[in-house]
Design an enzyme around this catalytic site. Structure first.
Site, short mmCIF file in Angstrom:
data_model
loop_
_atom_site.label_atom_id
_atom_site.label_comp_id
_atom_site.label_asym_id
_atom_site.label_seq_id
_atom_site.Cartn_x
_atom_site.Cartn_y
_atom_site.Cartn_z
N GLY A 180 -17.45 26.63 -41.49
CA GLY A 180 -17.31 27.76 -42.42
C GLY A 180 -16.10 28.61 -42.07
N ALA A 181 -15.01 27.94 -41.64
CA ALA A 181 -13.85 28.67 -41.09
C ALA A 181 -12.73 28.88 -42.09
CB ALA A 181 -13.33 27.95 -39.86
N ARG A 206 -12.70 31.14 -44.28
CA ARG A 206 -12.56 32.58 -44.54
C ARG A 206 -13.55 33.35 -43.66
NH1 ARG A 206 -15.79 32.40 -50.38
NH2 ARG A 206 -17.82 32.95 -49.48
N ASP A 209 -19.52 19.10 -45.72
CA ASP A 209 -20.74 19.87 -46.00
C ASP A 209 -21.65 19.66 -44.79
OD1 ASP A 209 -23.26 20.73 -46.72
OD2 ASP A 209 -23.27 19.74 -48.66
N VAL A 210 -21.87 20.73 -44.02
CA VAL A 210 -22.59 20.58 -42.76
C VAL A 210 -24.05 20.16 -42.96
CG1 VAL A 210 -21.12 22.16 -41.44
CG2 VAL A 210 -23.16 23.06 -42.63
N SER A 266 -28.37 36.70 -37.44
CA SER A 266 -28.09 37.88 -38.27
C SER A 266 -29.11 38.95 -37.96
CB SER A 266 -28.20 37.50 -39.75
OG SER A 266 -28.25 38.66 -40.56
N TYR A 306 -33.16 33.49 -46.06
CA TYR A 306 -32.08 33.78 -45.10
C TYR A 306 -32.65 34.31 -43.77
CZ TYR A 306 -27.53 35.75 -43.59
OH TYR A 306 -26.37 36.08 -42.92
N ALA A 334 -34.16 31.50 -41.88
CA ALA A 334 -33.11 30.65 -41.30
C ALA A 334 -32.48 31.32 -40.08
CB ALA A 334 -32.03 30.35 -42.35
N LYS A 335 -32.21 32.62 -40.20
CA LYS A 335 -31.52 33.31 -39.10
C LYS A 335 -32.44 33.56 -37.90
CE LYS A 335 -27.35 33.53 -40.72
NZ LYS A 335 -26.40 32.51 -40.22
#
Ligand code: NAI
Length: 253
Positions: free
Chosen positions: A13-14, A16, A63-64, A142, A154, A157-158
């Site tokens: 995801g690098a 941006r 796509d990871v 997060s 989310y 997941a985090k």
């Protein structure tokens, strides 16, 4: 075999945001960096910034959450840059909604990119770290791991990233590999801008409102998170493993 300073890092995801800042930061420390994102062309800006500063970087489209793509990407990095021994699992997406309105697709997408993606990338990369007897894995959690309205997918997941990190630390420690998580609060990126758009607020107004709730009275910048990630990837951080560092401008409950 690369020397210590030329160790190879993959940042997912690098293209941006936090991932781009992290890639630039690691490259400034002498790492050769694979700038990985969904669209290889979108990585050009980050790769260009690194090369202009005299660093080494290559763009990788992947796509990871795709098993074959993750394996192929790691193999390609090993081929082009050398064995990857630093992995930053940063790729992420939001699909916010209240539970009663959340689609199964939105649940699966978010769990797929963050958790499945981190799993696939870590599994594909660990062999290189074990062979080298040295490795650093940093996962993006997060503040939402503690619970956040509209983010059941989310936050799950985090929070999952934290358990994942601790187990990696337990399993891989004897091979010289550490695993840690960075858990940012509000960071000004396209992700938080999209949230402002979604709730119908201007980004500046949204950031000002958020800053008022943060002890240091400002929102975070991608470089704030990159600094914390860089600490965990440092040679000198080998006795720090299985930790979750909140980077949020103050303590969290
Ligand atoms: P961003 O949206 O600016 O960047 C995320 C990048 O991940 C994008 O370039 C996107 O193309 C890439 N990506 C998405 N799905 C992918 C996939 N399947 N495979 C490969 N790449 C993929 O987001 P930002 O703000 O830079 O976030 C980075 C990480 O930090 C994410 O994991 C996010 O959840 C986390 N984070 C961000 C916070 C913030 O306030 N911005 C707060 C806490 C955590």
């Amino acid at each position: 075999m690369p020397t210590t300073d030329q160790r190879v890092a993959i940042v997912t995801g690098a293209a941006r945001g936090i991932g781009a800042a992290t890639a630039v930061r690691l490259a400034a420390q002498g790492r050769a960096v694979a700038v990985l994102d969904l669209d290889e062309d979108a990585c050009a800006d980050t790769v260009g910034r690194i090369r202009e500063a005299g660093g080494t970087a290559t763009a990788v489209g992947c796509d990871v959450s795709d098993e074959a793509a993750a394996q192929a990407a790691v193999a390609r990095v090993a081929d082009e840059l050398g064995a990857p021994v630093i992995l930053v699992n940063n790729a992420g997406v939001l699909r916010d909604n209240l539970l009663f309105k959340m689609s199964t697709t939105d649940w699966d997408t978010v769990l797929g990119v963050h958790l499945r993606g981190a799993f696939l990338m870590s599994r594909a990369t660990q062999k290189h770290m074990v062979d080298a007897g040295w490795g650093r894995i940093v996962n993006l959690s997060s503040s939402s791991a503690l619970g956040n309205r509209g983010q059941v997918n989310y936050s799950a997941a985090k929070a999952g990233m934290q358990g994942f990190t601790k187990t990696l630390a337990v399993e891989l420690g004897k091979f010289g590999v550490t695993a840690n998580a960075v858990a940012p609060g509000f960071i000004a990126t396209d992700m938080t801008k999209a949230t402002a758009d979604r709730v119908g607020m201007g980004f500046e107004e949204f950031k000002t409102a958020a800053a008022g709730q943060i002890p240091v009275r400002r929102v975070g910048e991608p470089e704030d998170v990159a600094g914390a990630i860089a600490f965990f990837t440092d040679d000198a951080s080998g006795f720090v493993s299985g930790q979750v560092l909140y980077v949020a401008g103050g303590p969290l409950d």
